[in-house]
Design an enzyme around this catalytic site. Structure first.
Site, PDB file in Angstrom:
ATOM      1  N   ASP A 136       0.813  -1.220   0.000  1.00  0.00           N
ATOM      2  CA  ASP A 136       0.000   0.000   0.000  1.00  0.00           C
ATOM      3  C   ASP A 136       0.849   1.273   0.000  1.00  0.00           C
ATOM      4  O   ASP A 136       0.318   2.382   0.020  1.00  0.00           O
ATOM      5  CB  ASP A 136      -0.960   0.000   1.200  1.00  0.00           C
ATOM      6  CG  ASP A 136      -0.224  -0.061   2.538  1.00  0.00           C
ATOM      7  OD1 ASP A 136       1.032  -0.050   2.537  1.00  0.00           O
ATOM      8  OD2 ASP A 136      -0.895  -0.125   3.588  1.00  0.00           O
ATOM      9  N   ASP A 263      19.191  -6.230  -0.261  1.00  0.00           N
ATOM     10  CA  ASP A 263      18.546  -4.927  -0.507  1.00  0.00           C
ATOM     11  C   ASP A 263      18.536  -4.072   0.754  1.00  0.00           C
ATOM     12  O   ASP A 263      18.192  -2.899   0.698  1.00  0.00           O
ATOM     13  CB  ASP A 263      17.116  -5.114  -1.021  1.00  0.00           C
ATOM     14  CG  ASP A 263      16.280  -6.016  -0.132  1.00  0.00           C
ATOM     15  OD1 ASP A 263      16.696  -7.161   0.105  1.00  0.00           O
ATOM     16  OD2 ASP A 263      15.228  -5.572   0.355  1.00  0.00           O
TER      17      ASP A 263
HETATM   18  P1  AMP Z   1      11.659  -4.147   3.551  1.00  0.00           P
HETATM   19  O1  AMP Z   1      11.506  -5.527   4.031  1.00  0.00           O
HETATM   20  O2  AMP Z   1      10.834  -3.140   4.319  1.00  0.00           O
HETATM   21  O3  AMP Z   1      13.066  -3.715   3.424  1.00  0.00           O
HETATM   22  O4  AMP Z   1      11.012  -4.122   2.100  1.00  0.00           O
HETATM   23  C1  AMP Z   1      11.304  -5.029   1.079  1.00  0.00           C
HETATM   24  C2  AMP Z   1      10.646  -4.575  -0.188  1.00  0.00           C
HETATM   25  O5  AMP Z   1       9.225  -4.474  -0.016  1.00  0.00           O
HETATM   26  C3  AMP Z   1      11.076  -3.198  -0.674  1.00  0.00           C
HETATM   27  O6  AMP Z   1      11.052  -3.209  -2.081  1.00  0.00           O
HETATM   28  C4  AMP Z   1      10.012  -2.301  -0.120  1.00  0.00           C
HETATM   29  O7  AMP Z   1       9.899  -1.089  -0.830  1.00  0.00           O
HETATM   30  C5  AMP Z   1       8.779  -3.156  -0.292  1.00  0.00           C
HETATM   31  N1  AMP Z   1       7.716  -2.799   0.661  1.00  0.00           N
HETATM   32  C6  AMP Z   1       7.721  -3.011   1.991  1.00  0.00           C
HETATM   33  N2  AMP Z   1       6.584  -2.555   2.553  1.00  0.00           N
HETATM   34  C7  AMP Z   1       5.843  -2.017   1.569  1.00  0.00           C
HETATM   35  C8  AMP Z   1       4.561  -1.376   1.505  1.00  0.00           C
HETATM   36  N3  AMP Z   1       3.808  -1.209   2.585  1.00  0.00           N
HETATM   37  N4  AMP Z   1       4.133  -0.950   0.306  1.00  0.00           N
HETATM   38  C9  AMP Z   1       4.879  -1.126  -0.804  1.00  0.00           C
HETATM   39  N5  AMP Z   1       6.078  -1.728  -0.809  1.00  0.00           N
HETATM   40  C10 AMP Z   1       6.564  -2.165   0.355  1.00  0.00           C
HETATM   41 MG    MG Z   2      14.380  -2.640   2.818  1.00  0.00          MG
END
Ligand code: AMP
Ligand code: MG
Length: 505
Positions: A136, A263
């Site tokens: 979202d 990442d």
């Molecule tokens: P993270 O685990 O937060 O580092 O996120 C891993 C991937 O998921 C990244 O590409 C983030 O941008 C994407 N992501 C995490 N949460 C959301 C969200 N609520 N909406 C869109 N993309 C998300």
């Molecule tokens: Mg991340």
């Protein structure tokens, strides 16, 4: 007409808070998607880091709290911002995903801080982007408060990482299983270039983009590498060394990142993406707190291995730049990544020596450290409090009782203490000075998980931010004895222990 009227900005005019100098936006368009934040219903400022704003050279003196909130919610763009979502890929728990990217983060731009360092200003939770997939684009208040608090605590502990500039609530509800308040965190970073950014282009066989990105990173983070015989080898060696140092520092304070996917590893050497991160209470190398880390891939003691694995993935993206000959390139990459083990061991032992009050180097030091850790593990001793009491014991053996009391089996400490004191006898300096030096590396206070959960619960359920503020204030001075006297210093009671943290995305 009053001539001064024209100089007063209309309320919806873009505020001028800094001279933005946006270098990432000048890279080829395939590096990102240009996208503004999606405005939210009712921004309210929850936290604003004025000292950091000053360090960044931001001028917010003419902004009301409403306009600050609007700006840090993405409703009001500062003049000079070039909002964009960065493209990146990444290995998530070992599985390669060719496209991740900023799915909810938007880079507003870069400023040169008072020290002349280029710093990213990024909103996280600012709405959907072309990289959002099924997400979202939003962030929940709980994880925003956690990231704010832990990233600032890490800074106070002297560990490189992104900083928290502001947090706002959006006035909107979002779904995370249950319905929870939405929020946006604004963070700063030396840059948001990740190992996964390199992987994004390497996976597309876009050699030109990898080359551009490597040059960009050298320019921004490793300027000395430019003068090396092969700047890209020097870049790789630099990234390896900074990660070795960073992960060693995490280990010194009992920090568990929780999601060391490629990442989530910044090539600058900063800690980035504070998701389900947490600090260890009692010492146990196998500690895993993240709810999504089912197999313990990113357990406390696995962090150096995870970092090295990520660095191997980084090195793979650089192969063509390391040497025109493929076999030689592989050899350079292997040597550089293998060197991580030694670099890490050095950084780690250096820091552990300081924690034990050792300013000089002796052969048995690594063993002395290991034995102490082993004692703590068997005695279920609190990692932070045990080291902190050891500072007093270094000043005077009268304080041994305090250290002993940290262990389930206090007598186990005695033999070790004899060996430690024998080693200290070979050190120069006065015991009181040694104790004081130890207090500068062994914090009295860390962001304890149970307290974070409590303050999040109060903020989410009752909009009560008093505990968040009090904890944040105390964590700013983690080495001060005054911190030890607060409710935030104590280890959790058995009923308070938190066994799982959620990233809440
Ligand atoms: P993270 O685990 O937060 O580092 O996120 C891993 C991937 O998921 C990244 O590409 C983030 O941008 C994407 N992501 C995490 N949460 C959301 C969200 N609520 N909406 C869109 N993309 C998300
Ligand atoms: Mg991340």
């Amino acid at each position: 007409m009053d001539p001064l009227a024209r100089t007063v900005p209309a309320d919806d005019a873009a505020p001028r808070i800094a001279a933005f100098s946006n270098s990432y936006a000048a890279l080829p368009e395939r590096f990102f998607a240009r996208i503004p934040p999606t405005p939210v219903a009712a921004p309210t400022l929850v936290a604003f880091n004025r000292p950091l704003a000053e360090e960044l050279g931001l001028d917010v003196s003419r902004l009301t709290e409403e306009r600050l909130a609007a700006m840090f919610a993405g409703n009001l763009l500062p003049e000079g911002a070039t909002p964009l979502a960065m493209a990146y890929a990444g290995h998530q728990f070992g599985h390669f995903v060719p496209q991740l990217g900023d799915g909810r983060a938007i880079l507003l731009g870069e400023v040169l801080d008072r020290g002349g360092t280029r710093r990213d200003i990024q909103l996280k939770g600012a709405g959907r982007t072309p990289f959002s997939r099924n997400g979202d684009g939003r962030a929940a208040l709980g994880p925003v408060l956690r990231e704010y608090l832990v990233s600032e605590a890490m800074h106070a502990l002297g560990i490189p990482g992104t900083r928290a500039l502001a947090a706002v609530t959006t006035g909107e509800e979002i779904r995370r299983g249950a319905t929870v308040p939405g929020a946006v965190i604004t963070r700063t970073a030396a840059s948001h270039v990740r190992v996964g950014t390199f992987q994004y282009f390497a996976a597309r066989d876009d050699a030109e983009a990898v080359h551009r990105l490597a040059d960009y990173v050298i320019e921004r983070h490793y300027p000395l590498a430019r003068a090396a015989a092969n700047p890209y080898r020097a870049l790789l060696e630099g990234v390896v060394d900074r990660q070795a140092s960073l992960v060693a520092r995490w280990m010194h304070v009992g920090f568990i990142h929780g999601v060391m996917n490629t990442d989530n590893m910044a090539v600058s050497g900063e800690t980035i993406d504070f998701g389900p991160c947490a600090f260890m209470d009692n010492y146990d190398p196998a500690t895993v707190l993240s709810s999504i880390d089912r197999k313990g891939r990113y357990a406390y003691a696995n962090q150096p291995h995870a970092a090295q694995w990520n660095l191997a993935r980084f090195a793979e993206t650089l192969l063509a730049l390391l040497d025109a000959d493929a076999a030689h390139a592989l050899e350079h990459a292997t040597v550089a990544v293998t060197a991580f083990s030694d670099r890490f061991a050095q950084h780690w032992l250096g820091g552990m020596r300081a924690k034990l009050g050792l300013a000089t180097v002796a052969d048995g030091d690594a063993g002395l450290v290991q034995e102490f850790l082993e004692l703590m593990f068997r005695g279920k001793a609190d990692y932070t409090l045990t080291f902190r009491s050891l500072c007093d014991a270094a000043g005077s053996p009268a304080a041994d009782a305090r250290v002993r009391s940290r262990f389930a089996n206090p007598e186990a400490y005695d033999a070790w203490a004899l060996a430690w004191r024998a080693r200290l006898a070979a050190e120069p300096g006065d015991p009181r000075d040694r104790a004081a030096a130890m207090r500068l590396v062994n914090p009295a206070i860390i962001p304890r998980n149970h307290r974070i959960e409590q303050l999040i619960a109060a903020a989410v359920a009752a909009n009560d931010l008093s505990m968040f503020r009090a904890f944040h204030t105390t964590l700013a001075h983690p080495f001060d004895e005054a911190a030890a006297a607060t409710i935030f210093a104590a280890a959790p009671l058995p009923a308070e222990r938190v066994l799982e943290t959620f990233c809440g995305t």
